[in-house]
Design an enzyme around this catalytic site. Structure first.
Site, mmCIF file in Angstrom:
data_model
loop_
_atom_site.group_PDB
_atom_site.id
_atom_site.type_symbol
_atom_site.label_atom_id
_atom_site.label_comp_id
_atom_site.label_asym_id
_atom_site.label_seq_id
_atom_site.Cartn_x
_atom_site.Cartn_y
_atom_site.Cartn_z
ATOM 1 C CD GLU A 63 3.274 7.297 -9.946
ATOM 2 O OE1 GLU A 63 2.129 6.893 -9.670
ATOM 3 O OE2 GLU A 63 3.991 6.778 -10.815
ATOM 4 C CB CYS A 89 -4.508 9.955 -4.192
ATOM 5 S SG CYS A 89 -3.923 8.254 -4.015
ATOM 6 C CB CYS A 119 4.641 -0.947 -2.529
ATOM 7 S SG CYS A 119 3.442 -1.663 -1.381
ATOM 8 C CB CYS A 135 -0.613 -5.813 -5.113
ATOM 9 S SG CYS A 135 -1.006 -5.526 -3.374
ATOM 10 C CB CYS A 188 0.085 -2.854 -7.745
ATOM 11 S SG CYS A 188 0.520 -1.172 -7.256
ATOM 12 C CB CYS A 246 -0.330 4.185 -7.151
ATOM 13 S SG CYS A 246 -0.627 2.529 -6.533
#
Length: 336
Positions: A89, A102, A109, A113, A116, A328
């Site tokens: 994205e 961005c 990832c 987190c 997220c 995101c």
């Protein structure tokens, strides 16, 4: 040989190996980075023979736009597909005086987190410098205006893909023409890499996703933070600011009932007193399937008031893209 992501020096080597004069390298680089050419056929001031030979030995891999999600405020989120089929994205944020993009630095990832959407899909792979630069070129073409600012705040942890991210930054600066001061790296705080970034002494803005002022709370929100204590992280950021002269931004995501109390605010203020920094407060942008909630406006205001009482410079992110799930990972997750 992949040309998107190659330095001018590398392009010069390729050009001379193909028996072309050296000045062709600058022309080729301009087509790739300044004009965002989608393929060699578009490079009309290069001979047909040269373009044919480039096609035989080199590649110019560009992503494909799978989905565009526009918001009434002008923000547009893009789902892009890379040549191996992986999807990432990027977000276009046009303002009257600037255009910000961005970008993502990884597919997925590993930071994990808890709040997220990207973390839900886990880590797949790092993006190359060319794939990172491609996001800027693609969204610049889509938006019809020159990109002036780049924030590395999309999918992935930039400092866990350090070499490719730094290569992309240098290409965006030297070839695309975006000033270092207009680029921001956002990290959960990979302390050894912050020391390494400090030694580069670049005029980048460093943004730390802090989100808590005590290690116990932070480890709960950001599991990878267990490796990097808050005192060590803040010390690394203090050194970064001293060496580069650049103010560090601490991003603080306010999660209702988790890290938004007056006590939390006081801890944060005492942690940052005397450092060259500012705090960017971000009320949580809800993610489907996550239990976290957005705090009330009064809670946000009270938190901010405590910080300002201690002399901490505070900003509050002007939220855009809320209607298109601009956090995101949300668009990619919806496409799976």
């Amino acid at each position: 040989m992949e040309l998107l992501g190659a330095t001018l020096s590398k392009i010069e080597t390729i050009v001379t190996e193909l028996g072309q004069p050296a000045y062709r390298a600058k022309q080729l680089a301009d087509w790739i980075y300044k004009k965002g050419a989608p393929d060699f056929a578009a490079m009309t001031n290069l001979s047909a023979e040269f373009r044919l030979r480039l096609g035989e030995c080199c590649a110019l891999s560009r992503s494909q736009v799978i989905t565009r999600s526009p918001s009434p405020d002008g923000t547009t989120k893009f789902l892009l597909e890379e040549r191996d089929g992986e999807r990432i994205e990027a977000v276009l944020l046009p303002y009257s005086e600037r255009v910000t993009v961005c970008v993502s630095t990884q597919v997925g990832c590993a930071a994990g987190c808890k709040f997220c959407a990207t973390a839900t899909g886990g880590f797949v792979r790092n993006l190359t410098a060319g794939e990172i630069v491609d996001q800027v070129l693609t969204l610049q073409a889509e938006g019809g205006r020159r990109v002036t600012n780049v924030v590395f705040m999309g999918m992935g942890e930039p400092l866990l893909n350090y070499d490719e991210v730094l290569s992309a930054i240098r290409l965006l600066n030297t070839q695309v023409g975006i000033a270092m001061r207009k680029m921001t790296i956002s990290t959960v705080g990979i302390t050894p890499m912050i020391h390494r970034l400090q030694d580069e002494n670049l005029q980048l803005t460093l943004a730390i996703s802090l989100h808590a002022a005590d290690d116990e709370t932070r480890r709960e929100i950001i599991p990878i933070a267990a490796k990097y204590s808050i005192p060590a992280l803040v010390a690394a950021c203090r050194n970064y600011a001293n060496v580069t002269g650049r103010r560090v931004t601490y991003e603080y995501l306010l999660l209702a009932g988790e890290n938004d109390s007056a006590v939390d605010a006081m801890r944060l203020a005492k942690l940052l007193i005397g450092t060259l920094c500012n705090v960017n407060l971000i009320p949580y942008n809800s993610v489907y399937g996550k239990a976290y909630k957005r705090p009330s406006a009064s809670t946000v205001n009270a938190f901010r008031a405590v910080l300002e009482e201690y002399g901490i410079e505070v900003t509050q992110r002007f939220e855009r893209g809320h209607s298109i799930s601009a956090a995101c990972g949300q668009l990619r997750a919806a496409s799976d």
